[in-house]
Design an enzyme around this catalytic site. Structure first.
Site, PDB file in Angstrom:
ATOM      1  N   CYS A  93       1.148  -1.282   0.506  1.00 27.53           N
ATOM      2  CA  CYS A  93       0.169  -0.227  -0.044  1.00 27.53           C
ATOM      3  C   CYS A  93       1.056   1.533  -0.532  1.00 27.53           C
ATOM      4  O   CYS A  93       0.369   1.842  -0.851  1.00 27.53           O
ATOM      5  CB  CYS A  93      -1.202   0.026   1.498  1.00 27.53           C
ATOM      6  SG  CYS A  93      -2.574  -1.491   1.789  1.00 27.53           S
ATOM      7  N   HIS A 149      -3.028   6.644   4.299  1.00 31.85           N
ATOM      8  CA  HIS A 149      -1.823   5.598   4.231  1.00 31.85           C
ATOM      9  C   HIS A 149      -0.030   5.960   3.744  1.00 31.85           C
ATOM     10  O   HIS A 149       0.829   5.024   3.080  1.00 31.85           O
ATOM     11  CB  HIS A 149      -2.004   3.984   3.675  1.00 31.85           C
ATOM     12  CG  HIS A 149      -1.159   3.006   4.808  1.00 31.85           C
ATOM     13  ND1 HIS A 149      -1.211   1.478   3.463  1.00 31.85           N
ATOM     14  CD2 HIS A 149      -0.626   3.227   5.915  1.00 31.85           C
ATOM     15  CE1 HIS A 149      -0.406   1.106   4.861  1.00 31.85           C
ATOM     16  NE2 HIS A 149       0.034   2.143   5.743  1.00 31.85           N
TER      17      HIS A 149
END
Length: 569
Positions: A93, A149
């Site tokens: 991610c 993130h």
């Protein structure tokens, strides 16, 4: 007396618009305003950019790649646009998101290793200029909805400090789709839904995040005038990352899938497909579509243990095999020259930075030191891509291959180190690339994914630390050519060594206990203060204390004066 003069025509138009606001739709009201011939409503030549990033969608998990999962919207948008069939991202991610935001490889931002964890004092380095910052400089209104993130340990790391005018979404890598809570171990649980730089308690209705994020995105479209200012919308869905949660009505479509993980995952993809259908309707309804560019991308490969499928590619999420880094991707836009085509040119996630900034009529300064290329002509017109190679990564602190050595790397490279490089048709891997099985669709015919009878397991790889594949001829990485073509291996090892000379130190700090949400009102959020912030906070406290002390002294003096008067009387 001050008198405010207002033109009669403007005053009357205001009264009329207010009177009829209940009966007129937002679209008709906008049309009325445009018909007035406002000189400020001249259409912009800069396209509206909508970047949709989905989480953990496997290579096979879209209808047009042969999946049993129904994705009619994605299939239609891709068919009418350009399918990216040689498109690469990173295996996790944070790495993919960092490269999208900066146009730079991980080795040049210090994020070579793993992901940015919630408890780490780490984020996308502040010295890196971001995609939304460049688009905002070009006159764009910039909005982010969904998963960030990229770190949040201090305020300067937050999306609204990195180029976005607005932000609504989550800061962490995953969490509950309904409650928006996330635990990072015992006693480390907190709320993770933000509006701007504050927890979005008041915005939270316990809604499923895919639906919630789509509604927020549509609200942004509805409240922006597409004819006055170009818009950049970064819609980063939480789906289809674990935990596997989905509204029950989507599960009904997949009763025939016996494996519960796969069934839930398929339902989540269908919900996502429906969400994008609603988004595209809104783009047309509010006047964006005809001058828009829609980019769709997964952030990494699928995770078979969580229902994802990368078949027929090898490996999975978190690996440098094709199943971890070759992604579902397409571009849909009325502005494309060659619609309904496939782009087989090499495209990497770092390429979106220069491509979109150039499309948005922004500037690309030399000091950005980009690793990405402008690939718009390759995508839109089918011209050759300027990209000839991809450094997938060099991770010097990942687990070392036991049998790796400088000797195995011909004295040019230590093959114990995890690294992956693509040059033209060739792909080289060293170190420990990660889980290397092929996971065919039959695997999901069982109730439990732990049963791997159908997996093609690779036993002859044990003890190896270097691989070479011709990806064009062998996209499934079945034939290792490292022994047959040592001269190619040596050239690519030299290229790795050259890249490694430009690498910056790895940023992967230890866990900081101050990150615990219990110290921040039960919310995951910034906890770290640098010297400047601490000084400003101390000054605010001192000013507050001084003011409070001054008021007390004034009250005491006032009281003494009153007593003195009474005595004199």
């Amino acid at each position: 007396m001050f008198i405010l003069w207002v033109p009669v025509s403007l005053f009357l138009s205001f009264i009329i618009s207010q009177t009829w606001s209940v009966q007129m739709s937002w679209e008709n009201w906008n049309a009325e305003l445009r018909n007035q011939g406002n000189e400020f409503d001249k259409p912009s030549t800069q396209p509206h950019i909508i970047f949709i990033l989905v989480d953990d969608q496997g290579f096979r998990d879209v209808g047009y790649h042969g999946s049993e999962i129904k994705t009619p919207t994605l299939d239609r948008l891709a068919a009418q646009g350009v399918k990216l069939e040689n498109y690469y991202v990173q295996p996790l991610c944070s790495p993919s998101r960092s490269q999208l935001m900066t146009g730079r490889y991980q080795i040049h931002t210090g994020l070579q290793h793993s992901i940015i964890r919630a408890t780490q004092p780490n984020c996308l380095p502040l010295e890196n200029v971001t995609l939304p910052q460049k688009l905002r400089q070009a006159g764009y209104s910039t909005h982010m909805v969904g998963k960030w993130h990229l770190g949040f340990y201090k305020r300067g790391c937050l999306p609204t400090q990195r180029g976005f005018d607005t932000f609504f979404g989550s800061l962490l890598g995953s969490g509950d789709y309904y409650s928006h809570y996330k635990c990072e171990g015992p006693g480390m649980c907190g709320y993770d839904l933000y509006e701007g730089e504050e927890a979005a308690w008041e915005q939270d209705r316990g809604m499923y995040s895919t639906v919630m994020f789509t509604r927020k995105a549509i609200s942004i479209l509805a409240n922006h005038n597409p004819h006055r200012q170009p818009l950049f919308l970064y819609l980063a869905y939480q789906a289809v990352h674990s935990p596997l949660q989905v509204p029950a009505r989507y599960l009904e479509r997949y009763k025939g899938i016996p494996n519960l993980h796969r069934r839930k995952y398929a339902a989540m993809v269908s919900c996502l497909d429906e969400a994008i259908h609603n988004l595209t309707i809104a783009l047309k309804r509010y006047g964006y579509y005809d001058n828009s560019v829609i980019v769709y991308s997964s952030d990494n490969g699928g995770q078979p243990l969580a229902g994802g499928s990368n078949w027929p590619l090898r490996g999975s999420k978190a690996t440098y095999w094709e199943g971890g880094i070759r992604a579902v991707g397409f571009v849909h836009s009325p502005l494309l020259v060659n619609k309904g085509t496939k782009c087989r040119s090499l495209v990497h996630i770092t390429d979106w930075f220069p491509t979109l900034v150039t499309l948005g009529e922004g500037t690309l300064d030399e000091d950005l030191n980009l690793d990405g290329y402008d690939v718009w002509e390759a995508i839109s017109e089918g011209r050759p891509s300027p990209r000839q190679d991809i450094l997938h990564n060099i991770d010097p602190i990942y687990i070392k291959a036991k049998n790796g050595s400088w000797k195995a790397g011909y004295g040019l490279w230590n093959t114990a180190i995890q690294a992956a490089l693509r040059v033209g048709h060739w792909k080289l891997l060293t170190g420990v690339p990660g889980y290397s099985d092929w996971v065919p669709p039959q695997t999901f015919s069982n109730q439990r994914l732990t049963n791997r009878w159908h997996n093609e397991r690779v036993r002859w790889d044990r003890g190896k630390s270097i691989w070479l594949f011709n990806i064009t001829a062998d996209p499934y990485e079945r034939v290792d050519l490292s022994q047959r073509y040592p001269h190619i291996v040596k050239k690519m090892l030299m290229r790795l060594a050259q890249y490694n000379k430009t690498a910056v130190p790895v940023r992967y700090p230890a866990k900081d206990l101050r990150s615990n949400p219990q110290y921040n009102g039960g919310v995951w959020g910034p906890w770290y203060k640098d010297e400047r912030e601490e000084q400003e906070e101390e000054e605010r406290y001192n000013n507050l204390f001084t003011n409070h002390l001054g008021k007390r002294r004034w009250k005491k003096k006032s009281k003494n004066r009153k007593l003195k008067r009474k005595v004199e009387e």
